[in-house]
Design an enzyme around this catalytic site. Structure first.
Site, PDB file in Angstrom:
ATOM      1  CD  GLU A  64      -5.429  -4.728  -3.705  1.00 50.27           C
ATOM      2  OE1 GLU A  64      -5.521  -4.172  -2.324  1.00 50.27           O
ATOM      3  OE2 GLU A  64      -4.333  -5.216  -3.860  1.00 50.27           O
ATOM      4  CB  SER A 117      -0.808  -0.054   1.320  1.00 51.55           C
ATOM      5  OG  SER A 117      -1.900   0.812   0.852  1.00 51.55           O
TER       6      SER A 117
END
Length: 567
Positions: A334, A220
């Site tokens: 996601e 991330s």
């Protein structure tokens, strides 16, 4: 793209959760000692846990089959200034189970609050046996506002495969990424990461790490950091391979002036620094607590600075980047994590789809409003059309499932996976590139994420297969199949660190046993590795692109130019 300092627009990153969802007690895994007695000057025989660095000696501990060195200070920095190496110390420092302080961040479900600006610490985990090992440096996620390199990450699966692992802290939020022309370089958090990598170059040999074989990896915001370091001329020579986990989002980033408007304007107004004659002095006079209260809901590194002259995408497109082998990928679902967070947000319209007795017309409108919030950083997008198109894909599901599935799919495809596909295309003809697609939909439940719908292979779900112990995975409900996938992934990651500069080997290793399924580089044939329990399989990049509507996002519905409001 345009970015706004609004909670809804920032949410996707503000809850990047890499620290939170892996933050579990490591009690029972920690040893109470093993470092031996006292300072080096009085020890009659050499202490195998004592190492010498440019800043002085440290004495580590033994733990879980590793030599462990927690809380090494790698840098010091005045507020809104570039970091420097700390001064040397004379006496050997006895380290312990304790980590150094996390960098300042607000209290949240995702990590403990901190107001300690003396936070530039790293941790080193080495195999017990002396050697000359590849080095893997982990950069944590957390929207550039949360997290640390501390107890959330257990690298024993990697270390036992013969690598040295380093985890690190870097400055976060406004203190690390507030963009303003008056602050000069601005990307102080990226500079911290680079200083840590310089520390590794100078010192890691003392821990039996090879400074000429360093892999940086992160998830991330950590993955975005890895890509930013690939694009940064200042990082040249500091690493030799790179792994990006769910970090391909927002590759266009923002130029300094736009970032100043998006990320600094409201913060400076709240702090009363907007009209200050000396902005730096005004900011340095504030309390940490006031800065944290005034900062934006997420940050991105900005371009047009010495650390990051151009964006990730521009660097890849022009070929002007640090050309190292890359392994990158993203997860099948996601966006489900961010849909869950939207449903928990009292200000997000998506909550209405869960309310009983509400008409379908109202639910349709609420879903569309939430999609507009999700996509609002790009005002050119026709969010109503996008919401309608995605809802049609899930029309056979009952309410509220269809709204949840459509919202999550938009977050997955637009934010993460199609940008990932674009970066594969830009990289594959320039450097050895391996792509993965994490599709294990029954991954162990992540702590604190009770959901009214299945999260599937959500954002952050893959981290635990690389940076958690078998004990932790089992406590979360892992099956033998999940443990087998964790073994495969740890082997792929460490093989890449060792062999990634050879396209004929890469993550596959050289043991010849056939126990590790072959992983081919991304090429015109377009293969990616489908990471699913118990045994990964080859998949086509075309299947990835189709599953995530990447053709659609290559030319998404946009508003007529005259209907796009000025920002």
């Amino acid at each position: 793209m345009h970015y706004q300092n609004r909670t809804g627009a920032a949410r996707f990153l503000a809850t990047s959760l890499a620290t939170a969802v892996l933050a579990v007690s490591l009690g029972g895994c920690l040893s109470s000692g093993g470092g031996g007695g006292g300072g080096g000057s009085t020890t009659p025989a050499p202490n195998p846990l004592q190492v010498s660095t440019q800043q002085g000696d440290y004495i580590g501990i033994e733990e879980a089959g590793m030599r462990v060195y927690r809380g090494i200070r790698y840098g010091v920095a005045e507020r809104f200034a570039s970091p420097e190496f700390p001064p040397a110390h004379e006496e050997a420092v006895q380290l312990s189970e304790a980590f150094g302080s996390a960098c300042p961040q607000n209290a949240s479900p995702f990590g403990e609050a901190s107001v300690d600006e003396d936070c530039l610490f790293l941790n080193v985990y080495s195999p017990e046996e002396p050697g000359d090992y590849p080095v893997m440096v982990w950069i944590h996620g957390g929207a550039f506002i949360y997290g640390s390199g501390g107890a959330s990450y257990d690298p024993r699966h990697l270390v036992e495969r013969g690598v040295v692992v380093v985890t690190l802290n870097y400055r976060l939020g406004a203190l690390g990424f507030l963009p303003h022309a008056a602050l000069g370089n601005a990307n102080f958090g990226l500079q911290d990461q680079q200083l840590a990598l310089r520390w590794v170059q100078e010192n890691i040999a003392a821990f039996d790490g090879d400074p000429d074989n360093v892999t940086i990896f992160g998830e991330s915001a950590g993955g975005h950091s890895v890509m930013s370091q690939i694009a940064s001329p200042a990082a040249e020579g500091l690493f030799h391979k790179a792994i990006i986990q769910s970090g391909a989002y927002n590759g266009t980033q923002l130029p300094l002036a736009a970032g100043q408007y998006a990320f600094a304007r409201e913060t400076l107004a709240q702090l009363g620094c907007t009209t200050a004659d000396d902005l730096l002095s005004c900011l340095r006079s504030q309390t940490v607590e006031d800065i944290l209260a005034a900062q934006a809901g997420n940050y991105l590194p900005v371009t047009g600075t010495p650390t990051l002259p151009v964006s990730i995408i521009e660097a890849l497109a022009t070929g002007e980047f640090n050309k190292v082998p890359v392994m990158s990928g993203s997860n099948l679902e996601e966006g489900s994590l961010f849909t869950l967070l939207a449903l928990a947000d009292e200000d997000d319209a998506l909550r209405v789809v869960l309310a009983p007795g509400v008409s379908d017309t109202i639910k349709d409108a609420s879903y569309a409003s939430s999609v507009a919030t999700l996509l609002e950083e790009n005002p050119a997008l026709d969010t109503q059309q996008i919401a309608s198109d995605y809802l049609a894909r899930f029309a056979t599901l009952p309410a509220p499932d269809k709204y949840i599935a459509a919202h999550a799919a938009i977050g997955t495809d637009w934010r993460f996976n199609c940008p990932n596909s674009t970066q594969w295309e830009l990289l594959k003809d320039q450097v050895p590139t391996w792509g993965y697609w994490f599709t294990e939909r029954n991954a162990p439940a992540l702590p604190g994420l009770a959901a009214p719908f299945p999260l599937g292979a959500t954002h952050t779900a893959e981290i635990q297969f690389v940076l958690s112990s078998n004990e932790t995975l089992t406590e979360r409900g892992a099956t033998e199949d999940h443990l087998a996938l964790a073994e495969h992934m740890a082997s792929y990651w460490t093989n890449f660190a060792r062999y990634g500069d050879d396209p004929a080997i890469g993550p596959n290793g050289t043991d010849g046993s056939g126990s590790l399924p072959a992983w081919d580089p991304v090429s015109d044939a377009g293969f990616v590795n489908n990471l699913v329990a118990p045994t990964p399989t080859a998949s086509s990049k075309a299947a990835f692109d189709i599953a995530h509507q990447c053709g659609y996002w290559n030319a998404p519905p946009v508003l007529p130019e005259e209907d796009v409001l000025p920002q």
